[in-house]
Motif scaffolding. Structure first.
Motif, PDB file in Angstrom:
ATOM      1  N   VAL A  43      14.744  -8.807   1.715  1.00  0.00           N
ATOM      2  CA  VAL A  43      14.513  -7.470   2.285  1.00  0.00           C
ATOM      3  C   VAL A  43      13.952  -6.550   1.198  1.00  0.00           C
ATOM      4  CG1 VAL A  43      15.708  -5.443   3.206  1.00  0.00           C
ATOM      5  CG2 VAL A  43      16.194  -7.685   4.142  1.00  0.00           C
ATOM      6  N   GLY A  44      14.529  -6.653   0.025  1.00  0.00           N
ATOM      7  CA  GLY A  44      14.068  -5.823  -1.098  1.00  0.00           C
ATOM      8  C   GLY A  44      12.589  -6.051  -1.375  1.00  0.00           C
ATOM      9  N   LEU A  45      12.224  -7.354  -1.407  1.00  0.00           N
ATOM     10  CA  LEU A  45      10.816  -7.700  -1.687  1.00  0.00           C
ATOM     11  C   LEU A  45       9.903  -7.131  -0.616  1.00  0.00           C
ATOM     12  CD1 LEU A  45      11.023 -11.369  -2.995  1.00  0.00           C
ATOM     13  CD2 LEU A  45      10.527  -9.308  -4.282  1.00  0.00           C
ATOM     14  N   THR A  46      10.312  -7.272   0.664  1.00  0.00           N
ATOM     15  CA  THR A  46       9.509  -6.778   1.782  1.00  0.00           C
ATOM     16  C   THR A  46       9.315  -5.279   1.668  1.00  0.00           C
ATOM     17  OG1 THR A  46      10.630  -8.434   3.102  1.00  0.00           O
ATOM     18  CG2 THR A  46       9.323  -6.834   4.291  1.00  0.00           C
ATOM     19  N   GLU A  47      10.385  -4.619   1.288  1.00  0.00           N
ATOM     20  CA  GLU A  47      10.281  -3.158   1.178  1.00  0.00           C
ATOM     21  C   GLU A  47       9.316  -2.767   0.063  1.00  0.00           C
ATOM     22  OE1 GLU A  47      14.083  -1.247   1.063  1.00  0.00           O
ATOM     23  OE2 GLU A  47      14.459  -1.673   3.202  1.00  0.00           O
ATOM     24  N   ILE A  48       9.389  -3.499  -1.037  1.00  0.00           N
ATOM     25  CA  ILE A  48       8.461  -3.214  -2.158  1.00  0.00           C
ATOM     26  C   ILE A  48       7.027  -3.414  -1.692  1.00  0.00           C
ATOM     27  CG2 ILE A  48       7.668  -4.064  -4.408  1.00  0.00           C
ATOM     28  CD1 ILE A  48      10.659  -4.673  -5.003  1.00  0.00           C
ATOM     29  N   GLY A  50       5.904  -3.156   1.401  1.00  0.00           N
ATOM     30  CA  GLY A  50       5.577  -2.043   2.319  1.00  0.00           C
ATOM     31  C   GLY A  50       5.181  -0.801   1.529  1.00  0.00           C
ATOM     32  N   ALA A  51       5.948  -0.497   0.477  1.00  0.00           N
ATOM     33  CA  ALA A  51       5.659   0.680  -0.351  1.00  0.00           C
ATOM     34  C   ALA A  51       4.291   0.553  -0.993  1.00  0.00           C
ATOM     35  CB  ALA A  51       6.754   0.824  -1.403  1.00  0.00           C
ATOM     36  N   ASN A  52       3.980  -0.672  -1.431  1.00  0.00           N
ATOM     37  CA  ASN A  52       2.656  -0.917  -2.043  1.00  0.00           C
ATOM     38  C   ASN A  52       1.532  -0.660  -1.067  1.00  0.00           C
ATOM     39  OD1 ASN A  52       3.448  -1.451  -4.627  1.00  0.00           O
ATOM     40  ND2 ASN A  52       3.559  -3.674  -4.368  1.00  0.00           N
ATOM     41  N   ASN A  53       1.700  -1.164   0.163  1.00  0.00           N
ATOM     42  CA  ASN A  53       0.682  -0.964   1.218  1.00  0.00           C
ATOM     43  C   ASN A  53       0.465   0.515   1.465  1.00  0.00           C
ATOM     44  OD1 ASN A  53       0.298  -3.648   1.532  1.00  0.00           O
ATOM     45  ND2 ASN A  53       1.652  -3.856   3.327  1.00  0.00           N
ATOM     46  N   GLN A 168       2.748   9.388  -3.421  1.00  0.00           N
ATOM     47  CA  GLN A 168       2.592   8.230  -4.317  1.00  0.00           C
ATOM     48  C   GLN A 168       3.738   8.176  -5.322  1.00  0.00           C
ATOM     49  OE1 GLN A 168      -1.430   8.720  -5.805  1.00  0.00           O
ATOM     50  NE2 GLN A 168      -2.265   7.400  -4.190  1.00  0.00           N
ATOM     51  N   ILE A 169       4.089   9.379  -5.853  1.00  0.00           N
ATOM     52  CA  ILE A 169       5.188   9.413  -6.829  1.00  0.00           C
ATOM     53  C   ILE A 169       6.480   8.923  -6.157  1.00  0.00           C
ATOM     54  CG2 ILE A 169       6.670  10.962  -8.203  1.00  0.00           C
ATOM     55  CD1 ILE A 169       4.031  12.677  -8.646  1.00  0.00           C
ATOM     56  N   THR A 170       6.755   9.427  -4.940  1.00  0.00           N
ATOM     57  CA  THR A 170       7.964   9.014  -4.210  1.00  0.00           C
ATOM     58  C   THR A 170       7.981   7.517  -3.995  1.00  0.00           C
ATOM     59  OG1 THR A 170       7.909  11.125  -3.080  1.00  0.00           O
ATOM     60  CG2 THR A 170       9.345   9.421  -2.132  1.00  0.00           C
ATOM     61  N   LEU A 171       6.784   7.016  -3.566  1.00  0.00           N
ATOM     62  CA  LEU A 171       6.714   5.572  -3.307  1.00  0.00           C
ATOM     63  C   LEU A 171       6.970   4.760  -4.556  1.00  0.00           C
ATOM     64  CD1 LEU A 171       3.754   5.262  -0.785  1.00  0.00           C
ATOM     65  CD2 LEU A 171       6.137   4.632  -0.385  1.00  0.00           C
ATOM     66  N   ARG A 172       6.343   5.263  -5.682  1.00  0.00           N
ATOM     67  CA  ARG A 172       6.538   4.525  -6.945  1.00  0.00           C
ATOM     68  C   ARG A 172       8.018   4.516  -7.323  1.00  0.00           C
ATOM     69  NH1 ARG A 172       1.464   6.704  -8.750  1.00  0.00           N
ATOM     70  NH2 ARG A 172      -0.050   5.026  -8.507  1.00  0.00           N
ATOM     71  N   THR A 173       8.646   5.727  -7.149  1.00  0.00           N
ATOM     72  CA  THR A 173      10.077   5.809  -7.472  1.00  0.00           C
ATOM     73  C   THR A 173      10.868   4.844  -6.612  1.00  0.00           C
ATOM     74  OG1 THR A 173       9.635   8.159  -7.764  1.00  0.00           O
ATOM     75  CG2 THR A 173      11.961   7.453  -7.871  1.00  0.00           C
ATOM     76  N   GLN A 174      10.502   4.866  -5.283  1.00  0.00           N
ATOM     77  CA  GLN A 174      11.204   3.942  -4.359  1.00  0.00           C
ATOM     78  C   GLN A 174      10.989   2.497  -4.756  1.00  0.00           C
ATOM     79  OE1 GLN A 174       9.912   4.805  -0.384  1.00  0.00           O
ATOM     80  NE2 GLN A 174      11.596   6.255  -0.011  1.00  0.00           N
ATOM     81  N   GLY A 175       9.767   2.171  -5.088  1.00  0.00           N
ATOM     82  CA  GLY A 175       9.429   0.777  -5.488  1.00  0.00           C
ATOM     83  C   GLY A 175      10.225   0.369  -6.700  1.00  0.00           C
ATOM     84  N   ASP A 176      10.261   1.306  -7.704  1.00  0.00           N
ATOM     85  CA  ASP A 176      11.025   0.981  -8.916  1.00  0.00           C
ATOM     86  C   ASP A 176      12.492   0.717  -8.576  1.00  0.00           C
ATOM     87  OD1 ASP A 176       8.773   1.245 -10.319  1.00  0.00           O
ATOM     88  OD2 ASP A 176       9.260   3.186 -11.265  1.00  0.00           O
ATOM     89  N   ARG A 177      13.023   1.629  -7.726  1.00  0.00           N
ATOM     90  CA  ARG A 177      14.452   1.505  -7.357  1.00  0.00           C
ATOM     91  C   ARG A 177      14.720   0.151  -6.677  1.00  0.00           C
ATOM     92  NH1 ARG A 177      15.175   6.483  -4.543  1.00  0.00           N
ATOM     93  NH2 ARG A 177      15.079   5.349  -2.594  1.00  0.00           N
ATOM     94  N   GLU A 178      13.818  -0.127  -5.727  1.00  0.00           N
ATOM     95  CA  GLU A 178      13.984  -1.385  -4.972  1.00  0.00           C
ATOM     96  C   GLU A 178      13.897  -2.581  -5.894  1.00  0.00           C
ATOM     97  OE1 GLU A 178      15.443  -2.600  -1.784  1.00  0.00           O
ATOM     98  OE2 GLU A 178      14.603  -0.557  -1.687  1.00  0.00           O
ATOM     99  N   PHE A 179      12.936  -2.509  -6.790  1.00  0.00           N
ATOM    100  CA  PHE A 179      12.747  -3.618  -7.729  1.00  0.00           C
ATOM    101  C   PHE A 179      14.009  -3.821  -8.565  1.00  0.00           C
ATOM    102  CE2 PHE A 179      11.597  -5.274 -11.876  1.00  0.00           C
ATOM    103  CZ  PHE A 179      11.004  -6.464 -11.501  1.00  0.00           C
TER     104      PHE A 179
END
Lengths: 682, 125
Positions: A43-48, A50-53, A168-179
């Protein structure tokens, strides 16, 4: 015996099945655990992803805005307004599409959604302003007038870009968190797998160890049980530790041991019974009297049959009573209260006598139903065994037990065997005692007879010797006439005494041989009595006895006259002998076809306990020295009366005289009666 | 003691006929004879008498007091103990029964007159 079945619920196999099922369940559970922990990772990977897309889309939007602006600047500079408007329209629809995609993708992202709403608003305002610019341009055709409008557009464009950057900043933050999340949980599935594996191993090990231990214990337990039993301890029962195959084997083993023990008990019982029988035989060999034998029967019989209560009795001569000889285990007063039991009574003992069968009372209820219950403090079950010899009842033995009891066939057979032996012993000793009594009676009789015969012989001999002596001395003629007559008369009297004695002895002999024959003839009974009284007048007056007679002179009897005379003489002379100096009352009457003769004296009387005995042979109530005679008179009289079908009895009280009553059937029409069936036991 | 005393004989016998026959036979021989029907009577007579008999002829089986008891009583009385006593009995076992009575003689019934006279002659001379 039931053999334990191993198919029913083979518990070891069952346990094994449980183990297999547990392993499968455990495996499924483990797999599920690993799956769950891996799923988070995915799930974590999928979310990352999605954030990238979304990040791509925002980049495209940003690039679209930049491209739109450059295009717009270029076309406006070339004054190609229609183309610029067209290009702007195409870019606007493209960007709108991208914004819609982004909105769709981030619909459940609470951080992104408000910023995207802001983007959509700004982009709509941006479009509206640019459309306004295009309208003014079409109206005026002069770009320079649009300077202020373009500043607003540029400002909107900057706002849009800012919003996009924030996304973009929010997404990056989210991506980092998820990662970071995914990264930190990267060992979780492994951990779960390892823990489960360890847990499983531990369970299997512990369970296996426990099972083996239990198994080992059960086997050891069974093993030690077999050792004990092998050493001969048949009372031992192995403990059943588990309800599994070993448990079943143990139960079967216990059953086998029990069967062995029962077998050994039976054997022991059998041996002990044989020993008992031998013991009884030995005890009997030492018992010389009937009471000894009865004591042995009661004691040994009780012991052999393991009874707590014992009673033994013998049947009376007339068979009407049980004379109880011994009670064991009962209260003392019972011997007094129950010394004699009528055979007609409803008791187990008397029933056994009547039926000649074992009579069994299994319980107090049984006793209540059949005999009105057991006595208080008595046994709770009872068996009465008749003592039989050749089908004749000699007596009975009763055995009591403290608890209700059923008697099995082997036990009853044993009892029958024991008491058959007892009956034989009792029979032998009874015969022996009877023989002894007979021998004693005979010896006594011989002694009395000898004495009685010698007594008249003495004066007879003396008289003859005196006579001879006078002849020898030549003095015979000097004797007076009176003296000579007296000598002759004395001698004659002695011969008379001797003749009477011999006659009595002959009568007894006839009676014993059953040869007492009656020759009946009719005669007047009263006349006969009067004649006898007259005949014995001298003797009666010598004895000082006045005779008072009340006779019915009409009675004519058809009897053996001489025999009846014998009876009357015996009664009258007895009265004179025992009640000298007192009157004698003779009463003769008839009622129905019976003659009653009563001879009453006023002598010393006869004690109650002696009243039966006086009619026996050789019996005299008082000391034999008191009155001469063989003591046969009443015995002979009784036999004569009974031969006539009559009865003789005495009513007497000590110190108050005696009355002998003879009842005789008239015997009309009878000719000759064969000798009375006198039972002779000697 | 006088000569008559020496020749007195006591007969203790319950049967009248025997008693009388003995009395007559002994009287014929010149003896004085006293009689008693039983031991009791004899004992009473002896205790009351001043002259004691030279011999006692004693029957065994008697009513009231039998010969054995009489003999025991007699021996217990020092004045009477010394009188010679001969037993007359019809009992077959006379010797067994009188063995410990200290009797001088025993005669079995029917007794022989010569035997009685011989005994009497022995003690009454």
């Amino acid at each position: 015996m039931k053999t334990p079945s191993f198919n029913q619920s083979a518990s070891l196999a069952k346990q094994l099945r449980y183990v297999v099922i547990s392993v499968v369940l455990f495996f499924l559970l483990g797999s599920f655990g690993v799956y769950l922990s891996s799923r988070n990772f995915l799930v974590g990977l999928t979310e990352i992803n999605g954030a990238n897309n979304l990040l791509d889309i925002t980049t495209q939007i940003n690039e679209g805005l930049i491209a739109t602006n450059q295009n717009l600047q270029k076309l406006l500079a070339a004054k190609n307004i229609s183309d610029a408007h067209y290009a702007f329209k195409a870019s606007q629809s493209l960007i709108s599409e991208r914004i819609r995609q982004a909105t769709e993708m981030s619909a459940d992202d609470s951080e992104i959604t408000p910023i995207l709403a802001e983007v959509r608003q700004d982009f709509a305002d941006y479009g509206k302003n640019i459309e306004g610019v295009f309208k003014k341009l079409a109206a005026t055709g002069d770009i320079s007038t649009l300077k202020s409008d373009l500043v607003v557009v540029e400002q909107l464009e900057l706002d849009l870009k800012d919003a996009l950057r924030r996304i973009q900043i929010t997404l990056r933050t989210q991506g980092d968190r998820e990662f970071n999340n995914v990264y930190s949980g990267r060992y979780m599935p492994l951990l779960v797998a390892v823990v489960l594996a360890i847990l499983f191993s531990v369970i299997v090990l512990v369970g296996g160890f426990y099972m083996i231990r239990r198994f080992d214990k059960s086997i050891t337990n069974l093993n030690s049980a077999t050792d004990r039993v092998a050493r001969g301890d048949l009372d031992f029962q192995a403990k059943i530790m588990d309800h599994n195959e070993i448990g079943r084997v143990t139960a079967a083993f216990n059953k086998m041991v029990k069967a062995l023990r029962e077998g050994r008990e039976k054997l022991d019982l059998f041996v002990s019974r044989i020993v008992r029988l031998q013991g009884i035989t030995a005890a009997f060999s030492e018992a010389v009297s009937a009471s000894d034998v009865l004591e042995v029967i009661a004691l040994e019989g009780m012991e052999a049959c393991r009874a707590t209560h014992g009673a033994v009795g013998v049947l009376s001569e007339d068979g009407a009573h049980l004379k109880m000889q011994k009670y064991i285990g009962y209260p003392d007063e019972i011997q007094k209260e129950w010394s004699e039991i009528p055979v007609s009574g409803n008791y187990p003992l008397t029933e056994a006598v009547r039926t000649r069968q074992l009579t069994i009372v299994e319980s107090p209820e049984d006793a209540l139903a059949k005999y009105g219950g057991f006595r208080d403090g008595g046994p709770q079950s009872f068996i009465a065994i008749p003592l039989l010899v050749d089908g004749r009842v000699l007596g009975v033995v009763g055995l009591g037990y403290p608890t209700p009891k059923k008697f099995d066939k082997a036990e009853l057979d044993f009892m029958v065997a024991i008491f058959r032996q007892c009956s034989q012993a009792l029979h032998r000793v009874q015969l022996f005692e009877k023989a002894q009594v007979a021998i004693r009676a005979r010896d006594e009789f011989l002694s009395i007879a000898s004495h009685e015969l010698r007594t008249p012989m003495t004066p007879l001999k003396l008289q003859l010797q005196i006579f001879i002596r006078h002849i020898k001395k030549g003095t015979l003629l000097q004797l007076t006439q009176e003296r000579l007559l007296e000598m002759a008369e004395t001698s004659e009297r002695q011969i008379g005494r001797l003749a009477n004695l011999v006659e009595d002895l002959l009568d007894v002999s006839r009676i014993s041989a059953g040869k007492l024959r009656l020759s009946r003839e009719p005669f007047n009974f009263a006349e006969m009595v009067e004649e006898i009284v007259a005949r014995y007048g001298h003797q009666l007056s010598t004895a000082g006895c006045k005779v008072d007679m009340k006779v019915d002179k009409t009675i004519v009897a058809n009897m053996d006259r001489l025999r009846i005379e014998q009876v009357v003489v015996n009664l009258v002379t007895n009265a004179a002998k025992y009640a000298s100096g007192k009157p004698i009352h003779i009463d003769l009457s008839q009622f129905g076809s019976t003659v009653r003769l009563a001879v009453k004296d006023e002598g010393p009387g006869i004690a109650y306990q002696d009243q039966d005995r006086i009619f026996d042979r050789f019996e005299r109530v008082r000391s034999r020295d008191h009155v001469e005679g063989l003591g046969l008179g009443l015995y002979i009289s009784k036999q004569i009366v009974e031969a006539h079908g009559g009865k003789i009895r005495v009513i007497s009280k000590e110190g108050d005289g005696s009355m002998f009553i003879v009842d005789l059937p008239l015997g009309v029409g009878m000719t000759e009666t064969p000798g009375a069936a006198v039972s002779e036991t000697t | 003691m006088s000569k008559d005393t020496k020749k007195s004989i006591l007969v203790i016998e319950d049967d009248r006929e025997i008693r009388n026959a003995l009395k007559e036979a002994l009287q014929d021989e010149g003896f004085t004879v006293s009689t008693a029907e039983n031991g009791r009577q004899a004992l009473d007579n002896l205790k009351a008498a001043t002259c004691l008999p030279c011999v006692i002829l004693l029957d065994l089986m008697m009513p009231v007091m039998d010969g054995t008891t009489f003999r025991q009583e007699q021996v217990a009385d020092p004045r009477l103990a010394g009188i010679p006593t001969a037993v007359l009995s019809a009992d077959g076992r006379i010797h067994e029964k009188t063995a410990n009575l200290g009797l001088t003689d025993s005669l079995k019934k029917p007794i022989d007159l010569d035997a009685v006279l011989a005994i009497v002659a022995r003690y009454c001379r």
